[in-house]
Scaffold this motif. Structure first.
Motif, mmCIF file in Angstrom:
data_model
loop_
_atom_site.group_PDB
_atom_site.id
_atom_site.type_symbol
_atom_site.label_atom_id
_atom_site.label_comp_id
_atom_site.label_asym_id
_atom_site.label_seq_id
_atom_site.Cartn_x
_atom_site.Cartn_y
_atom_site.Cartn_z
ATOM 1 N N ASN A 174 -6.769 1.386 7.908
ATOM 2 C CA ASN A 174 -7.720 0.881 6.921
ATOM 3 C C ASN A 174 -7.138 -0.266 6.102
ATOM 4 O O ASN A 174 -7.833 -1.227 5.775
ATOM 5 C CB ASN A 174 -8.173 2.012 5.996
ATOM 6 C CG ASN A 174 -9.258 1.587 5.034
ATOM 7 O OD1 ASN A 174 -8.984 1.186 3.906
ATOM 8 N ND2 ASN A 174 -10.503 1.682 5.482
ATOM 9 N N SER A 175 -5.848 -0.183 5.788
ATOM 10 C CA SER A 175 -5.223 -1.214 4.946
ATOM 11 C C SER A 175 -4.802 -2.448 5.735
ATOM 12 O O SER A 175 -4.517 -3.490 5.156
ATOM 13 C CB SER A 175 -3.998 -0.634 4.236
ATOM 14 O OG SER A 175 -2.992 -0.284 5.178
ATOM 15 N N TYR B 262 -4.443 4.223 -2.744
ATOM 16 C CA TYR B 262 -5.698 4.778 -2.249
ATOM 17 C C TYR B 262 -6.209 5.877 -3.175
ATOM 18 O O TYR B 262 -5.440 6.685 -3.696
ATOM 19 C CB TYR B 262 -5.544 5.298 -0.814
ATOM 20 C CG TYR B 262 -5.804 4.205 0.189
ATOM 21 C CD1 TYR B 262 -6.897 4.233 1.044
ATOM 22 C CD2 TYR B 262 -4.979 3.081 0.230
ATOM 23 C CE1 TYR B 262 -7.149 3.200 1.932
ATOM 24 C CE2 TYR B 262 -5.225 2.044 1.114
ATOM 25 C CZ TYR B 262 -6.317 2.109 1.961
ATOM 26 O OH TYR B 262 -6.576 1.073 2.832
ATOM 27 N N SER B 263 -7.518 5.849 -3.381
ATOM 28 C CA SER B 263 -8.170 6.815 -4.260
ATOM 29 C C SER B 263 -9.493 7.221 -3.638
ATOM 30 O O SER B 263 -10.144 6.416 -2.958
ATOM 31 C CB SER B 263 -8.412 6.195 -5.644
ATOM 32 O OG SER B 263 -9.294 6.984 -6.411
ATOM 33 N N GLN C 55 -4.717 5.553 6.830
ATOM 34 C CA GLN C 55 -4.461 4.547 5.797
ATOM 35 C C GLN C 55 -3.839 3.288 6.378
ATOM 36 O O GLN C 55 -4.159 2.169 5.938
ATOM 37 C CB GLN C 55 -3.572 5.127 4.692
ATOM 38 C CG GLN C 55 -3.378 4.148 3.525
ATOM 39 C CD GLN C 55 -2.774 4.807 2.309
ATOM 40 O OE1 GLN C 55 -2.929 6.007 2.098
ATOM 41 N NE2 GLN C 55 -2.094 4.029 1.488
ATOM 42 N N SER D 198 -10.774 8.561 0.959
ATOM 43 C CA SER D 198 -9.973 7.625 0.180
ATOM 44 C C SER D 198 -10.299 6.176 0.516
ATOM 45 O O SER D 198 -10.571 5.834 1.668
ATOM 46 C CB SER D 198 -8.482 7.890 0.429
ATOM 47 O OG SER D 198 -8.107 9.126 -0.103
ATOM 48 N N LYS D 199 -10.230 5.348 -0.512
ATOM 49 C CA LYS D 199 -10.502 3.912 -0.382
ATOM 50 C C LYS D 199 -9.357 3.139 -1.012
ATOM 51 O O LYS D 199 -8.770 3.578 -2.004
ATOM 52 C CB LYS D 199 -11.829 3.564 -1.080
ATOM 53 C CG LYS D 199 -13.034 4.255 -0.472
ATOM 54 C CD LYS D 199 -14.272 4.050 -1.315
ATOM 55 C CE LYS D 199 -14.277 4.940 -2.541
ATOM 56 N NZ LYS D 199 -14.423 6.373 -2.199
ATOM 57 N N GLY D 200 -9.055 1.967 -0.452
ATOM 58 C CA GLY D 200 -8.009 1.128 -1.006
ATOM 59 C C GLY D 200 -8.454 0.482 -2.301
ATOM 60 O O GLY D 200 -9.478 -0.189 -2.351
ATOM 61 N N TYR E 31 -12.879 -2.119 -4.207
ATOM 62 C CA TYR E 31 -12.324 -1.359 -3.078
ATOM 63 C C TYR E 31 -12.168 -2.269 -1.865
ATOM 64 O O TYR E 31 -13.064 -3.047 -1.541
ATOM 65 C CB TYR E 31 -13.222 -0.179 -2.725
ATOM 66 C CG TYR E 31 -13.289 0.890 -3.791
ATOM 67 C CD1 TYR E 31 -12.144 1.605 -4.161
ATOM 68 C CD2 TYR E 31 -14.495 1.205 -4.423
ATOM 69 C CE1 TYR E 31 -12.208 2.591 -5.133
ATOM 70 C CE2 TYR E 31 -14.552 2.189 -5.397
ATOM 71 C CZ TYR E 31 -13.420 2.882 -5.742
ATOM 72 O OH TYR E 31 -13.477 3.857 -6.703
ATOM 73 N N THR F 198 0.868 -1.177 0.000
ATOM 74 C CA THR F 198 0.000 0.000 0.000
ATOM 75 C C THR F 198 0.904 1.226 0.000
ATOM 76 O O THR F 198 1.780 1.374 0.855
ATOM 77 C CB THR F 198 -0.988 0.017 1.175
ATOM 78 O OG1 THR F 198 -1.908 1.114 0.996
ATOM 79 C CG2 THR F 198 -0.306 0.155 2.528
#
Length: 587
Positions: free
Chosen positions: A157-158, A232-233, A154, A240-242, A447, A140
């Motif tokens: 989340n990741s 991430y976007s 992040q 943001s989402k992975g 995602y 990531t």
């Protein structure tokens, strides 16, 4: 590498109301014909097919694909730091990445674990990336300009189980890891000759040195569809989402782009020739990662890394190296076209420039050509369009037609649709706008841990809803006109309005806020806030700007200004109508 022949687009077939419309326009790219047409799908969809031939992709792990031909140019420079000059040959970089992989496994990482790379562009960035991939990990990539809270978000989340960063930002990243990563998670730091490597960290150099004597990387079960990177976007909306991208996604896109351009655009290294390209675009971003770093290493290109942009440092790279290829975003082209310190000698060896991340203005291209009196036949411009969710490239325009604003056509093995926003029906009329949808092997798996966002972005039959508004002309060249998703793009970086709005609402004197992007010549866009204050409260513009400063990355700051309003326009469901604010700003 498999290379397909490309040809002249001699005929376009357009199906509209059951009729075939023919356009005999021709734009030469080689000697063989190629055809783009709209085909009808199983359910009546009107699908724009790529004008380029289909191809097959090699089924191998990403790191093996990138290093596949290293033996042909092992003594050539692969990675060179544009600041310090330290460098790795291809043989040295390949060995180093393998030793890094061995060390990561020896530390206890297991295949499928997530490792976070919080790194600027350094020679070791590519080695850390490919070494992690070789160890079977999921990488990531984290923006090194993020604040502690942004990095922490992040990492959580990741599900990252370790971090690789550099000495300059190590204190910030270390702070973000506290109470975030599992106990005793490796914290690895690259010595970038800026600050001392923290004593509580593992020097990246140790991974290379120790890896030499460790057992080889064992074979482990893997699948071409396994997730390999997790950038991430913000996607179409929200935070943001992975983005889950597989070996197949990345390799397919590299091959698709290569097969959709002339054979002489990016030349593979030989004994007598090697392309030289600055690596200024950040590799944590999909553009820098899979449109610059990985495909150029695949070709044996010499990449000159720059950890940050400074005018003099940027010019020094061109002064000291015979740059032949340059990947940029529109603000960089504007810099080249206007900065007094840029001379023709700095760019005279470049034969191709590729722009992406934001629309390229035709006037900026013409200004560049005019300033340096450049022969357009000797320096080719290519404009690409894509998304993190598509690995990233989906459209390419060689700009040989001087359609500088166009994104061109779907690349090899890519399909596109244009959907009317009101009727949700396919558009087959030139000049009519709709949301652009794309489909192909380079489109993400979805995602990470976000089924709802995935369902809202990917259709059951694989169409990616880009959130961008587009149209096509009589020759079926496409143009992006607006963004349905309302993301703000500052120098190519994504700024989600919802993030800034949520932050502004935490101010004790602010009732509500809305954020839009306003045009800016140098940055593309800048965030501007519309602020509704609580009753009897007063603030000045600078108060609001200072409140945001330091809580977000520098490019997210409210440099577009702050406007105090009496109401924030919303629809009946409470969604902020940012488009209304944009229309009011335009007036």
């Amino acid at each position: 590498m498999t290379t397909l022949r490309r040809g002249t687009r001699q005929m376009w077939n357009l199906m509209e109301n059951g009729k075939i419309i023919r356009d005999s326009s021709s734009r030469s790219m080689s000697t063989e014909p190629r055809t783009t047409r709209i085909q009808e799908g199983k359910n009546g969809e009107k699908i724009f097919k790529s004008p380029f031939n289909n191809m097959n992709y090699p089924t191998m792990p990403l790191h093996e694909f990138v290093w596949e031909n290293t033996g042909k140019w092992g003594d050539k420079v692969a990675l060179k730091c544009g600041v310090t000059g330290r460098r790795y040959t291809y043989a040295g970089a390949r060995d180093a990445s393998n030793w890094v992989a061995r060390s990561l496994l020896n530390m206890g990482f297991k295949a499928g674990d997530v490792i976070a790379l919080v790194l600027p562009n350094l020679p070791e960035t590519a080695i850390a990336f490919l070494g992690s991939v070789e160890a079977g990990l999921i990488v990531t990539t984290v923006n090194p300009h993020y604040t502690v809270d942004e990095i922490r978000r992040q990492l959580i989340n990741s599900g990252a189980k370790g971090v690789i960063t550099n000495a300059e930002i190590a204190p910030v990243v270390l702070n973000a890891t506290r109470e975030t990563l599992p106990s005793k998670s490796p914290f690895i730091v690259i010595d970038d000759a800026t600050l001392p490597v923290p004593s509580e960290s593992i020097p990246f150099k140790d991974l290379i040195d120790r890896g030499k004597s460790l057992p080889p990387v064992p074979n482990h079960p893997w699948n071409f569809d396994d997730v390999v990177v997790l950038p991430y976007s913000s996607g179409t909306t929200g935070l943001s989402k992975g983005v889950m991208l597989s070996h197949k996604n990345l390799i397919a896109n590299i091959q698709q782009v290569k097969a959709s351009t002339d054979d002489n655009v990016w030349k593979e290294t030989t004994e007598t020739h090697q392309e030289i390209a600055p690596l200024l675009l950040p590799t944590f971003h999909i553009y820098g990662m899979n449109a610059v770093m990985l495909p150029n290493l695949k070709l044996g290109v010499q990449l000159i890394t720059l950890p940050k942009f400074t005018p003099q440092g940027f010019i020094d790279v061109f002064e000291q190296n015979k740059v032949t290829c340059f990947f940029l975003v529109p603000p960089l082209l504007l810099f080249l076209a206007t900065a007094p310190m840029v001379a023709k000698k700095h760019i005279e060896s470049i034969h191709v420039m590729t722009s992406g991340a934001a629309p390229l203005a035709g006037t900026d291209v013409e200004r560049f050509y005019h300033r340096f009196d450049i022969d357009e036949t000797k320096l080719q411009f290519i404009q690409g369009y894509g998304l993190t969710e598509s690995s990233p490239v989906t459209f390419l325009q060689t700009l040989k037609s001087k359609k500088y604003a166009s994104i061109g056509n779907p690349i090899c093995d890519t399909e596109a649709r244009l959907i009317d926003l009101s009727t949700q029906e396919d558009i087959v009329t030139p000049g009519k706008t709709g949301e652009l949808w794309v489909r192909g092997d380079h489109v993400m798996k979805g995602y990470y841990n976000n089924e709802e966002a995935t369902k809202n972005t990917l259709t059951p039959d694989g169409w990616l809803k880009t959130g961008d508004i587009a149209y096509f002309d009589e020759e079926l060249d496409f143009y992006i006109t607006d963004r349905l998703k309302e993301l703000i793009k500052v120098k190519g970086f994504q700024v989600p309005p919802a993030e800034l709005e949520a932050l502004l609402r935490t101010h004790p004197d602010i009732e509500e806020a809305a954020v839009i992007g306003i045009p800016d010549e140098r940055s593309g866009e800048l965030p501007r806030a519309f602020v509704l204050l609580k009753k009897d409260k007063t603030l000045k513009e600078k108060d609001v700007q200072d409140f945001v400063k330091g809580k977000v990355s520098e490019y997210k700051e409210l440099k577009g200004g702050v406007i105090f309003v009496d109401t924030i326009p919303k629809n009946p469901s409470g969604k902020i109508l940012r488009r209304v604010l944009k229309e009011q700003y335009a007036k």
